[in-house]
Motif scaffolding. Structure first.
Motif, mmCIF file in Angstrom:
data_model
loop_
_atom_site.group_PDB
_atom_site.id
_atom_site.type_symbol
_atom_site.label_atom_id
_atom_site.label_comp_id
_atom_site.label_asym_id
_atom_site.label_seq_id
_atom_site.Cartn_x
_atom_site.Cartn_y
_atom_site.Cartn_z
ATOM 1 N N ALA A 1 -5.618 -6.084 31.586
ATOM 2 C CA ALA A 1 -6.743 -6.107 32.523
ATOM 3 C C ALA A 1 -8.093 -5.937 31.834
ATOM 4 O O ALA A 1 -9.134 -6.085 32.479
ATOM 5 N N VAL A 2 -8.092 -5.625 30.542
ATOM 6 C CA VAL A 2 -9.349 -5.431 29.812
ATOM 7 C C VAL A 2 -9.312 -6.261 28.529
ATOM 8 O O VAL A 2 -8.284 -6.818 28.154
ATOM 9 N N ASP B 1 -15.740 -19.423 22.739
ATOM 10 C CA ASP B 1 -14.400 -19.882 22.411
ATOM 11 C C ASP B 1 -13.922 -19.205 21.126
ATOM 12 O O ASP B 1 -14.665 -19.057 20.162
ATOM 13 N N ASP B 2 -12.681 -18.801 21.117
ATOM 14 C CA ASP B 2 -12.020 -18.193 19.968
ATOM 15 C C ASP B 2 -12.470 -16.760 19.706
ATOM 16 O O ASP B 2 -12.086 -16.155 18.704
ATOM 17 N N LEU B 3 -13.311 -16.197 20.596
ATOM 18 C CA LEU B 3 -13.734 -14.798 20.460
ATOM 19 C C LEU B 3 -13.527 -14.075 21.785
ATOM 20 O O LEU B 3 -14.372 -13.310 22.235
ATOM 21 N N ALA B 4 -12.371 -14.298 22.400
ATOM 22 C CA ALA B 4 -12.143 -13.849 23.767
ATOM 23 C C ALA B 4 -11.951 -12.346 23.896
ATOM 24 O O ALA B 4 -12.197 -11.789 24.966
ATOM 25 N N ASP B 5 -11.506 -11.670 22.839
ATOM 26 C CA ASP B 5 -11.267 -10.236 22.940
ATOM 27 C C ASP B 5 -11.440 -9.591 21.568
ATOM 28 O O ASP B 5 -11.773 -10.251 20.583
ATOM 29 N N ALA B 6 -11.198 -8.288 21.521
ATOM 30 C CA ALA B 6 -11.507 -7.515 20.320
ATOM 31 C C ALA B 6 -10.616 -7.833 19.129
ATOM 32 O O ALA B 6 -10.880 -7.358 18.019
ATOM 33 N N SER B 7 -9.566 -8.628 19.323
ATOM 34 C CA SER B 7 -8.686 -8.984 18.208
ATOM 35 C C SER B 7 -9.218 -10.141 17.377
ATOM 36 O O SER B 7 -8.659 -10.454 16.320
#
Length: 371
Positions: free
Chosen positions: A77-78, A308-314
């Motif tokens: 959810a985050v 794009d390609d930077l959707a989350d902290a990973s």
């Protein structure tokens, strides 16, 4: 001062590859199915030694709206959880205490205290992955123990309720960054006399000034008054994208001369829809302000749309890989991801320790100085 220096001498600083005995943020399944290219391999290796200091995370507010969550196992959810922090090699997060919704009825102080309480409770609930940090030395200690350090702030300046005593209380609870916007003493005309006193008291305490969204007059005057470098926690280059929170080249150059830090946000609105757009902004800020004055601001869980390609902290390794392909050196990248934030935090620590020996807590009021 010697004690503080000893506290922070455990790790090598920027430009050193191979000085860290182990990677507390091991790599996970990074790719979308194919083999990683050489730049991505190099990015993971570099971030294992110089992890990301993320200048703005909205996670506390995002968690506030969930009835239950599990950051240790993963939380869909985050945008941020512990597995993704480890995969992205994130070593430090600045947890925003901003409220997306206005705190009506004069509740700015109470609302900020509620955010502080929530943030501290989240850290306490995840002792194996998170650790609260208030100094540069504590950030390094957290990293040595395999934890991601959490720095509380930025908070909105309205949370002070025009009171330096409230600033001291918030600092005692862990606040380390304050955004100087939205008040009578830090507006379009710049800092008033009381605003300058707020900045001096922040210097004495070790609270950093965040100038993202502030007027050009406020930015200029704060840079002149502050004895520590200032931050812009969510500002990119206005020359590339005319967003009001982005900085024109003149202010970027002024920030560079003052050794401040422009933390470029990973948001489509401010930087553009692709990882290449973000890299363009980072390169522009580096060229105008200097490599010692550029940092990263994920702005995850803030409600923003990400490239794009930077959707989350990973996904930080993918951004670093793009910069490697563009010719950024390992030294420049170690400054970008880790070294510049450490420098600014160390400066705040040293300045506060010196100021507290020669300056007593200020009792000035807005009525006295601006009335």
């Amino acid at each position: 001062m010697a004690d503080l220096q000893n506290d922070m001498s455990a790790k090598p600083e920027v430009g050193e590859i191979g000085g860290v005995p182990y990677d507390p943020f091991p790599a996970g399944p990074h790719d979308d199915g194919g083999a990683r290219d050489e730049a991505l391999e190099r990015a993971h290796a570099l971030l294992a030694e110089h992890p990301v200091a993320d200048g703005y995370s909205g996670l506390p507010w995002a968690l506030r709206h969930l009835s239950r969550y599990d950051l240790e196992q993963g939380e869909a959810a985050v945008d941020t959880d512990l597995p993704r922090l480890r995969e992205g090699h994130v070593g430090v997060l600045f947890w925003s205490l901003h409220r997306p919704e206005p705190a009506g009825g004069g509740r700015a102080v109470a609302a900020t205290l509620e955010q502080l309480d929530l943030a501290r409770s989240v850290v306490d609930a995840h002792p194996e992955g998170l650790r609260l940090a208030t100094t540069a030395g504590q950030i390094i200690d957290a990293r040595n123990c395999g934890r991601a350090a959490v720095v509380l702030g930025p908070a909105q300046a309205g949370a002070l309720d025009d009171s330096l005593a409230v600033l001291r209380v918030l600092h005692s609870l862990g606040l380390r960054v304050l955004t100087l916007t939205g008040t009578a003493w830090a507006g379009e005309a710049g800092l008033t006399r009381f605003g300058e006193e707020v900045v001096r008291e922040m210097n004495r305490l070790g609270v950093l000034a965040d100038l993202s969204g502030a007027s050009e007059a406020t930015v200029g005057r704060t840079v002149a008054v502050s004895r520590t470098p200032v931050l812009c926690t969510r500002s990119a280059a206005r020359a590339l994208r005319p967003h009001p929170a982005n900085l024109p080249d003149a202010l970027l150059a002024e920030l560079g001369r003052a050794k401040g830090l422009c933390m470029v946000p990973l948001t489509a609105e401010q930087t553009g829809p692709t990882v290449q757009d973000v890299a363009d902004h980072l390169g522009h800020v580096r060229a105008v302000a200097g490599p010692e004055c550029v940092g990263l601001s994920g702005t995850y869980d803030s409600g923003a749309t990400h490239p794009d390609d930077l959707a989350d902290a990973s996904r930080y390794p993918h951004l670093v890989a793009e910069l490697l392909r563009r010719g950024w050196s390992e030294t420049e990248l170690s400054l970008l991801t880790w070294g510049n934030v450490q420098r600014v935090l160390r400066s705040a620590d040293f300045t506060a320790k010196a100021a507290q020996q020669r300056r007593v807590p200020s009792t000035a009021s807005i009525a006295e100085l601006d009335g």
